[in-house]
Design an enzyme around this catalytic site. Structure first.
Site, PDB file in Angstrom:
ATOM      1  CE  LYS A  10       1.116   4.966   8.411  1.00 38.89           C
ATOM      2  NZ  LYS A  10       1.193   4.301   7.107  1.00 38.89           N
ATOM      3  CE1 TYR A  55      -3.638   2.576   0.620  1.00 36.62           C
ATOM      4  CE2 TYR A  55      -2.371   3.284   2.538  1.00 36.62           C
ATOM      5  CZ  TYR A  55      -3.420   3.484   1.644  1.00 36.62           C
ATOM      6  OH  TYR A  55      -4.215   4.594   1.769  1.00 36.62           O
ATOM      7  CG  ASP A  69       5.805   3.789   0.752  1.00 32.95           C
ATOM      8  OD1 ASP A  69       6.107   4.543   1.693  1.00 32.95           O
ATOM      9  OD2 ASP A  69       4.632   3.544   0.408  1.00 32.95           O
TER      10      ASP A  69
HETATM   11  C1  PLP Z   1       0.497   4.757   5.749  1.00 30.87           C
HETATM   12  C2  PLP Z   1       1.210   4.500   4.498  1.00 30.87           C
HETATM   13  C3  PLP Z   1       1.083   5.335   3.378  1.00 30.87           C
HETATM   14  C4  PLP Z   1       0.079   6.453   3.308  1.00 30.87           C
HETATM   15  O1  PLP Z   1       0.317   7.454   4.242  1.00 30.87           O
HETATM   16  P1  PLP Z   1      -0.891   8.462   4.621  1.00 30.87           P
HETATM   17  O2  PLP Z   1      -0.233   9.446   5.536  1.00 30.87           O
HETATM   18  O3  PLP Z   1      -1.936   7.621   5.287  1.00 30.87           O
HETATM   19  O4  PLP Z   1      -1.380   9.061   3.370  1.00 30.87           O
HETATM   20  C5  PLP Z   1       1.906   5.109   2.292  1.00 30.87           C
HETATM   21  N1  PLP Z   1       2.790   4.091   2.286  1.00 30.87           N
HETATM   22  C6  PLP Z   1       2.925   3.256   3.335  1.00 30.87           C
HETATM   23  C7  PLP Z   1       3.940   2.162   3.273  1.00 30.87           C
HETATM   24  C8  PLP Z   1       2.130   3.424   4.464  1.00 30.87           C
HETATM   25  O5  PLP Z   1       2.244   2.554   5.490  1.00 30.87           O
END
Ligand code: PLP
Length: 428
Positions: A269, A146, A241
């Site tokens: 995060k 994701y 990511d």
């Molecule tokens: C949480 C997450 C996102 C998206 O971040 P948001 O701040 O919720 O838009 C993208 N990539 C990874 C790996 C994530 O865990």
């Protein structure tokens, strides 16, 4: 000992009248496990407290950011001091340079970094930059990974249906995902094969270097090596990511554990210390293609705002101490062993990297989305509610990782293991 959730349940009914599904992000609803979500009153350290006065040991940590625990005094103080000076200027501040330097020091593959407001924005911007830099259209992502909800990345995105290049969501056009190639995670042969056929057309490969969004899934070394080799040969931008793993699995992120140097990295995060902030960075030669240094457009009214940068600077300052990660590893291994023992003969596997882990109701280790899909989600739901009743707040889906914070104690971990033993004891 049965806990009441009456006030949460009433609050949820009121929320549902005015907010779609009653929540501002779907992961918060108990869609996968049934029941109504717990409404939070406040949180402190490793604990959250709901409207009915129930206390929980929290293993969500706001889905990752709260690595030092909730309402950490240093973070609160930094935010309070910043707030009285004004909450946003739309003009540069020195705190932005300070946090950029902290990130560059922690993550060596990052030479320059741009701040945004969410992980979604970070990955969307990194993809645009990779396409602008290479002049190519196609991207590769992995099933079950994701990367936020930008259209081109909303295919095979974790817990929703994962079919080849078919959008997960109504409203995402085939055009938006038409240049997105989906491959299975942990499959080096597939990577070699696609690069031998289409290498020069591929602008970027994006991956979660330890997956959190199909539960915690650990990459195999050969998969990572082949990815780096093939992208280098083809002139493709390798994007790690690390929105979840950055400052979580290690201070320098998953890449520092794996010894891999990606071209671009996305962070989120933890980097905002619990306020809305995220970032993308990488080689200066690539990053300098972003406006106004270069011509790839990306902007943000609140980007690098003083509250988020203050919180981020405070949390990164504390995380620079290796003792934090030693403690997280110690607590993590204690919990992993305990849950593994508690689950006993029930078919299961536990995957963990540091303070990020998942108990899968699957007889085999989960290495990709096809394996993740075979988990017994009914058993997960039963486990989830059993734990909730005993004051343990877990992610409300089999396909989310749980997180430990520095504020958790060995007693919290023992209490969690005892709760799991009780839950599994009357399980036939
Ligand atoms: C949480 C997450 C996102 C998206 O971040 P948001 O701040 O919720 O838009 C993208 N990539 C990874 C790996 C994530 O865990």
């Amino acid at each position: 000992m049965v806990r009441s959730y009456q006030k949460s349940s009433d609050a949820f009914a009121r929320a549902t009248d005015v907010i779609p599904g009653g929540v501002n992000s779907p992961a918060r609803a108990f869609g996968a496990v049934g029941g109504t979500p717990v409404f939070v009153d406040h949180a402190e350290g490793a604990y959250i407290f709901d409207l009915d006065g129930n206390r929980y040991i929290d293993y969500i940590g706001s889905w990752g950011p709260m690595i030092l625990g909730h309402a950490h005094p240093k973070v609160l103080k930094a935010v309070q001091e910043a707030a009285v000076k004004g909450t946003s200027f739309g003009a540069p501040t020195e705190a932005e340079t300070e946090i950029a330097k902290r990130i560059i020091a922690a993550v060596p593959s990052i030479e320059k970094v741009r701040f945004v407001n969410s992980g979604t924005e970070a990955t969307m911007s990194a993809i645009r930059l990779a396409r602008g830099y290479t002049g190519r259209d196609k991207i590769i992502k992995f099933a079950g990974n994701y990367h936020g909800h930008a259209d081109s990345l909303l295919v095979a995105a974790g817990s929703s249906a994962a079919t080849l290049s078919v959008p997960n969501s109504p409203g995402v056009t085939r055009g938006a995902t038409g240049d997105t190639i989906i491959l299975p995670y942990n499959d080096p042969a597939e990577i070699r094969s696609i690069f031998s056929r289409q290498g020069p057309e591929i602008s970027a490969v994006i991956l979660e270097p330890v997956v959190g969004n199909m539960g915690c899934v650990i990459p195999e070394n050969e998969f990572l090596q082949v990815l780096r080799e093939e992208t280098t040969k083809a002139g493709t931008v390798l994007i790690y990511d690390e929105v979840m793993t950055g400052f979580r699995v290690a201070f320098g992120g998953a890449q520092s554990l794996q010894g891999i140097t990606p071209d671009l990295t996305t962070l989120g995060k933890i980097v905002g210390g619990g306020l809305p902030a995220a970032a993308y960075g990488g080689r200066a030669e690539i990053m300098d293609h972003i406006l106004p240094a270069g011509d790839v457009f990306q902007a943000g009214t609140l980007s690098g705002n003083p509250l988020a940068t203050a919180a981020g600077n405070a949390i990164l300052g504390d995380l620079a101490n290796p003792a934090v990660y030693e403690r997280l590893e110690m607590l993590g291994s204690q919990l992993q062993d305990g849950l593994d023992r508690a689950a006993g003969k029930i078919p299961h596997s536990v995957a963990r990297v540091g303070s990020m882990m998942t108990l899968f109701f699957s007889p085999e280790p989960v290495t990709n989305w096809a394996k993740a899909e075979q988990c017994n989600t009914h058993q997960f739901a039963r486990y989830f509610h059993g734990m909730l009743q005993r004051g343990i707040y877990l992610p409300c889906s089999q396909y989310e990782a749980m997180f430990i914070s520095h504020a958790h104690t060995t007693e919290d971990i023992e209490a969690t293991i005892s709760a799991a033993e009780e839950v599994f004891a009357d399980w036939d």
